[in-house]
Enzyme design. Structure first.
Site, PDB file in Angstrom:
ATOM      1  N   GLN A   1      -8.334  -3.777   6.230  1.00 35.98           N
ATOM      2  CA  GLN A   1      -6.918  -3.464   6.437  1.00 35.98           C
ATOM      3  C   GLN A   1      -6.747  -2.626   7.689  1.00 35.98           C
ATOM      4  O   GLN A   1      -7.510  -1.688   7.927  1.00 35.98           O
ATOM      5  CB  GLN A   1      -6.361  -2.679   5.246  1.00 35.98           C
ATOM      6  CG  GLN A   1      -5.931  -3.518   4.073  1.00 35.98           C
ATOM      7  CD  GLN A   1      -5.140  -2.688   3.085  1.00 35.98           C
ATOM      8  OE1 GLN A   1      -5.571  -1.619   2.685  1.00 35.98           O
ATOM      9  NE2 GLN A   1      -3.982  -3.174   2.697  1.00 35.98           N
TER      10      GLN A   1
ATOM     11  N   LYS B   1      10.878   0.058   0.949  1.00 35.84           N
ATOM     12  CA  LYS B   1      10.005  -0.388   2.039  1.00 35.84           C
ATOM     13  C   LYS B   1      10.750  -1.310   2.996  1.00 35.84           C
ATOM     14  O   LYS B   1      11.811  -1.861   2.683  1.00 35.84           O
ATOM     15  CB  LYS B   1       8.786  -1.129   1.480  1.00 35.84           C
ATOM     16  CG  LYS B   1       9.126  -2.408   0.727  1.00 35.84           C
ATOM     17  CD  LYS B   1       7.882  -3.147   0.286  1.00 35.84           C
ATOM     18  CE  LYS B   1       8.247  -4.433  -0.480  1.00 35.84           C
ATOM     19  NZ  LYS B   1       7.069  -5.255  -0.764  1.00 35.84           N
TER      20      LYS B   1
ATOM     21  N   ARG C   1     -11.021  -6.584  -3.262  1.00 41.44           N
ATOM     22  CA  ARG C   1     -10.107  -6.836  -4.374  1.00 41.44           C
ATOM     23  C   ARG C   1     -10.472  -8.165  -5.024  1.00 41.44           C
ATOM     24  O   ARG C   1     -10.803  -9.142  -4.336  1.00 41.44           O
ATOM     25  CB  ARG C   1      -8.655  -6.889  -3.891  1.00 41.44           C
ATOM     26  CG  ARG C   1      -8.182  -5.607  -3.230  1.00 41.44           C
ATOM     27  CD  ARG C   1      -6.754  -5.727  -2.743  1.00 41.44           C
ATOM     28  NE  ARG C   1      -6.378  -4.583  -1.925  1.00 41.44           N
ATOM     29  CZ  ARG C   1      -5.237  -4.487  -1.263  1.00 41.44           C
ATOM     30  NH1 ARG C   1      -4.349  -5.473  -1.327  1.00 41.44           N
ATOM     31  NH2 ARG C   1      -4.968  -3.421  -0.534  1.00 41.44           N
TER      32      ARG C   1
ATOM     33  N   ASP D   1      -4.919  -0.065   8.407  1.00 41.36           N
ATOM     34  CA  ASP D   1      -4.155   0.835   7.559  1.00 41.36           C
ATOM     35  C   ASP D   1      -3.748   2.082   8.314  1.00 41.36           C
ATOM     36  O   ASP D   1      -4.468   2.548   9.197  1.00 41.36           O
ATOM     37  CB  ASP D   1      -5.043   1.256   6.372  1.00 41.36           C
ATOM     38  CG  ASP D   1      -4.289   1.232   5.062  1.00 41.36           C
ATOM     39  OD1 ASP D   1      -3.062   1.137   5.086  1.00 41.36           O
ATOM     40  OD2 ASP D   1      -4.956   1.318   4.017  1.00 41.36           O
TER      41      ASP D   1
ATOM     42  N   CYS E   1      -5.704   4.416   0.761  1.00 46.92           N
ATOM     43  CA  CYS E   1      -4.785   5.557   0.695  1.00 46.92           C
ATOM     44  C   CYS E   1      -5.323   6.770  -0.067  1.00 46.92           C
ATOM     45  O   CYS E   1      -5.131   7.905   0.399  1.00 46.92           O
ATOM     46  CB  CYS E   1      -3.421   5.131   0.163  1.00 46.92           C
ATOM     47  SG  CYS E   1      -3.370   3.679  -0.856  1.00 46.92           S
TER      48      CYS E   1
ATOM     49  N   HIS F   1       3.150   4.558   3.882  1.00 43.91           N
ATOM     50  CA  HIS F   1       2.075   3.582   4.104  1.00 43.91           C
ATOM     51  C   HIS F   1       2.526   2.658   5.231  1.00 43.91           C
ATOM     52  O   HIS F   1       3.667   2.205   5.231  1.00 43.91           O
ATOM     53  CB  HIS F   1       1.831   2.716   2.868  1.00 43.91           C
ATOM     54  CG  HIS F   1       1.457   3.460   1.636  1.00 43.91           C
ATOM     55  ND1 HIS F   1       0.147   3.647   1.256  1.00 43.91           N
ATOM     56  CD2 HIS F   1       2.220   4.046   0.687  1.00 43.91           C
ATOM     57  CE1 HIS F   1       0.127   4.316   0.108  1.00 43.91           C
ATOM     58  NE2 HIS F   1       1.367   4.576  -0.251  1.00 43.91           N
TER      59      HIS F   1
ATOM     60  N   HIS G   1      -1.447   5.962   7.432  1.00 43.89           N
ATOM     61  CA  HIS G   1      -0.601   6.773   6.556  1.00 43.89           C
ATOM     62  C   HIS G   1      -0.011   7.916   7.370  1.00 43.89           C
ATOM     63  O   HIS G   1      -0.697   8.518   8.202  1.00 43.89           O
ATOM     64  CB  HIS G   1      -1.394   7.305   5.366  1.00 43.89           C
ATOM     65  CG  HIS G   1      -1.815   6.213   4.430  1.00 43.89           C
ATOM     66  ND1 HIS G   1      -3.033   5.586   4.541  1.00 43.89           N
ATOM     67  CD2 HIS G   1      -1.152   5.605   3.415  1.00 43.89           C
ATOM     68  CE1 HIS G   1      -3.111   4.634   3.602  1.00 43.89           C
ATOM     69  NE2 HIS G   1      -1.993   4.633   2.916  1.00 43.89           N
TER      70      HIS G   1
END
Length: 579
Positions: A320, A405, A302, A322, A273, A451, A324
């Site tokens: 990911q 969320k 991670r 991902d 992000c 997200h 946005h």
């Protein structure tokens, strides 16, 4: 029987387990023993290390305790009395000392066994079935989940109201073991792990790479069709980026140590992000340019404790899927609805039809963002769920500190729930990076940032899909879609002709090894190949093939033209069945 009643039975059985261990191994220190979704466990430190051979003795002692017809007796005690009673047990002492000063402290006694516990429990052991429980396996567990603290032993178990339910559950566990993605990954040569080269890191083999490429290609095409732009961002960033985003303050324990470049600290990214935000900041944005929908298959790293690593499901490096979305307040609900609709469509394409939604709202205490933005965002999430006609549960106060969320959970073929997709509002990063857009009135205003992860990560999703299908992937995902088996070596040339005819549209190979035909067919079955084409003299004369369908009826003398059209249609439609 309700889930609550079953949970009470399992919690009571956890105390019976502990009482049995106490009798068999006096001096055992007990930590915690809760009921969980499919059973219960108890963490303990025993004088003699437990092995699987001990479990049958413990089960026998548990049945003996159940037969004693003893009451579960609840007591309320003062803080001082509780500390004195458990002075020998540092785990219980720590729990007691962590309780609020005005907390009511309760104990439960079962014969000579006493435990610090809120309950509830059944009234008497006669309410438990001595033939409807099973101790399953042992595992290591760090106290409080902290690997710097004591390592305890965890005994996993399950219990039911009757023996029929227990037997059905044990059969389900056997089926799950057969479907373990680590086993299937090895059998089908999909991926591997190499501790000597780094724990928690996935090596995708060619067959697994084919599946991954198929998923990625589908993912990219669907995103482009749904109004997203694809972006690519670096794998490392200067410490400034992570300080500004807040990761160094909130997330540093999960980030790897910095590397020094040009006298500056750089970190490998745990998230995508902040990089997407930097692209947004690259120039001034007008309301006419919003929404910005940006998607990336971004690999992140991670730190996960060694004990938490689990095949593809919990790794240290993963990609990911991902995205946005940056939008105006007026666009928020429609953007969330579209993200929700898109997520549901993608998940159903992979064969997940049982999907549940959960809305998590503003947590009490620490949170960021003006109250009106929380209200607007939560209302937009609720509106999108209702517009999608999707039933959902509400987790009051379960949102992140930076926004509410929606989480989507799928149920797999084994009845397990997996949380995959999430649609998450973020009030934190737009503030930290001072994001703006110029609205119709010429004023600079803060955009909403959403997200959206759809599959979660490619690695974990691969593990889930592998277990869901037990490695018998639908045609469009199968690494080898068609295998050609010549009846004898003299028909290899014709097999090559068939392969060339199909290869442009399908993943096809030939088994031209020295094994007999039946052994080759068995091998194709073991590899879960959807279609096996057997070709011989008559096929060569007539331009046909005999088709063995995985789990279906065989078909003889199918013309290559008809076969090719059938397979292309099945593949293009992403059909889940093979017939």
């Amino acid at each position: 029987m309700s889930q609550e009643e079953l949970s009470t039975i399992r919690h009571s059985m956890a105390h019976v387990l502990a009482a049995a261990v106490q009798e068999l191994q006096p001096g055992t220190l007990f930590a915690i023993g809760p009921s969980i979704a499919e059973g219960f466990y108890y963490d303990m430190r025993t004088p003699e290390h437990l092995t699987m051979e001990h479990l049958s003795d413990i089960e026998m002692k548990m049945r003996e305790i159940i037969a004693r017809d003893e009451d579960f007796r609840r007591e309320e005690v003062s803080r001082e009395e509780a500390l004195a009673l458990f002075a020998h047990n540092p785990y219980k002492v720590e729990i007691i000392e962590s309780l609020p000063l005005d907390a009511t402290i309760t104990l439960y006694r079962l014969g000579t066994f006493v435990d610090l516990c809120r309950g509830p429990h059944v009234a008497n052991t006669r309410m438990l079935r001595a033939d409807a429980f099973k101790l399953l396996h042992l595992a290591g567990a760090y106290w409080r989940g902290d690997e710097t603290r004591d390592q305890l032993q965890r005994v996993y178990a399950t219990a039911f109201y009757n023996v029929q339910d227990l037997e059905a559950h044990l059969l389900l566990l056997q089926e799950r073991e057969k479907r373990d993605h680590r086993r299937i990954g090895k059998d089908l040569d999909l991926f591997s792990f190499h501790e000597e080269a780094g724990a928690g890191l996935v090596y995708w083999h060619p067959m697994g790479g084919r599946i991954r490429h198929t998923i990625e290609d589908f993912w990219k095409k669907e995103h482009l069709k749904n109004g997203y732009e694809l972006i690519y961002t670096p794998h490392i960033g200067r410490s400034w980026l992570w300080e500004t985003s807040g990761h160094l303050g909130f997330y540093q324990d999960s980030m790897y140590s910095p590397m020094e470049i040009d006298q500056q600290d750089y970190y490998v990214k745990p998230m995508n992000c902040p990089f997407h935000i930097m692209i947004y900041r690259n120039d001034k944005k007008s309301y006419r340019q919003l929404p910005c929908r940006w998607a990336e298959l971004g690999t992140v790293y991670r730190y996960e404790r060694a004990g938490a690593l689990h095949g593809m499901m919990r790794v240290r490096g993963f990609t990911q899927d991902d995205a946005h979305i940056f939008c105006t307040p007026e666009q928020l609900e429609s953007e969330i609805y579209e993200a929700l609709r898109f997520s549901l469509n993608i998940l159903s394409t992979f064969g997940f039809r049982k999907i549940s939604a959960f809305l998590s709202t503003k947590p009490e205490g620490k949170s960021v963002g003006e109250e009106h933005r929380w209200i607007e965002a939560t209302s937009a999430l609720e509106g999108a769920l209702q517009r999608a006609s999707l039933e959902y549960g509400t987790d009051i106060g379960g949102g992140a500190f930076y926004g509410p969320k929606i989480d989507l959970k799928i149920e797999d073929s084994m009845g397990r729930e997996w949380q995959l997709s999430t649609i998450q509002l973020d009030f934190n990063m737009p503030e930290r990076f001072n994001l703006h857009f110029i609205d119709r009135d010429g004023q600079a205003k803060r955009p909403y940032m959403v997200h959206r992860a759809l599959l979660g990560s490619l690695e974990r999703f691969m593990g889930v899909v592998t277990e869901h299908y037990a490695g018998a992937f639908p045609l469009w995902l199968a690494p080898i879609q068609v295998r050609i088996v010549p009846v004898s070596m003299k028909f290899t040339e014709y097999a090559e002709t068939v392969k060339r005819y199909l290869l442009e549209d399908l993943r096809v190979d030939i088994d031209d090894g020295d094994d007999r035909m039946q052994a080759k067919i068995r091998k194709a079955n073991e590899l879960r190949i959807p279609y096996t084409l057997v070709v011989g003299g008559r096929d060569q004369e007539n331009n046909t093939a005999s088709v063995k369908v995985r789990g279906g009826e065989d078909k003889r003398d199918i013309s290559l033209e008809d076969l090719r059209a059938f397979l292309i249609e099945k593949n293009a439609s992403k059909a889940l069945n093979l017939n």
